[in-house]
Design a protein around this motif. Sequence first.
Motif, PDB file in Angstrom:
ATOM      1  N   GLN A  22       0.832  -1.207   0.000  1.00  0.00           N
ATOM      2  CA  GLN A  22       0.000   0.000   0.000  1.00  0.00           C
ATOM      3  C   GLN A  22       0.867   1.258   0.000  1.00  0.00           C
ATOM      4  O   GLN A  22       0.522   2.260   0.629  1.00  0.00           O
ATOM      5  CB  GLN A  22      -0.918  -0.011   1.235  1.00  0.00           C
ATOM      6  CG  GLN A  22      -1.970  -1.074   1.200  1.00  0.00           C
ATOM      7  CD  GLN A  22      -2.976  -0.805   0.101  1.00  0.00           C
ATOM      8  OE1 GLN A  22      -3.498   0.291  -0.041  1.00  0.00           O
ATOM      9  NE2 GLN A  22      -3.229  -1.805  -0.721  1.00  0.00           N
ATOM     10  N   GLY A  52      -5.650   4.484   3.399  1.00  0.00           N
ATOM     11  CA  GLY A  52      -6.072   3.202   3.934  1.00  0.00           C
ATOM     12  C   GLY A  52      -4.935   2.310   4.392  1.00  0.00           C
ATOM     13  O   GLY A  52      -5.172   1.208   4.880  1.00  0.00           O
ATOM     14  N   THR A  53      -3.692   2.765   4.242  1.00  0.00           N
ATOM     15  CA  THR A  53      -2.549   1.967   4.686  1.00  0.00           C
ATOM     16  C   THR A  53      -2.559   1.858   6.200  1.00  0.00           C
ATOM     17  O   THR A  53      -2.757   2.846   6.900  1.00  0.00           O
ATOM     18  CB  THR A  53      -1.230   2.600   4.218  1.00  0.00           C
ATOM     19  OG1 THR A  53      -1.263   2.714   2.808  1.00  0.00           O
ATOM     20  CG2 THR A  53      -0.038   1.763   4.639  1.00  0.00           C
TER      21      THR A  53
END
Length: 96
Positions: A22, A52-53
């Motif tokens: 990611q 979203g990591t």
Amino acid sequence: MRPSEALHRHREKIRGAIARSQTRNPRVFGSVLRGDDVDGSDLDLLVDVLPGTMVLDMAGLQLEPEEILGLPVDVVTPGDLPCRIRDRVLGEAQPL
């Protein structure tokens, strides 16, 4: 083995690990970039995280290159860098 030598041999595998993560924009900094790495040095990688990591994603990204290279790897984001060195590292870091 020096981290610079290991990276030279396995650069594409490391790029692949990062491409599956990611993160994007992998860059090298530190002793490998300066050319003063020695046996026992680590490889310093700077990456940008995607939305979203999670922390576990970053931990996994550190473990895979360590397994590939057989040496310590430190994966950080620009925000992880201490303020006193951030501008210098961001200015010097080179694409993986």
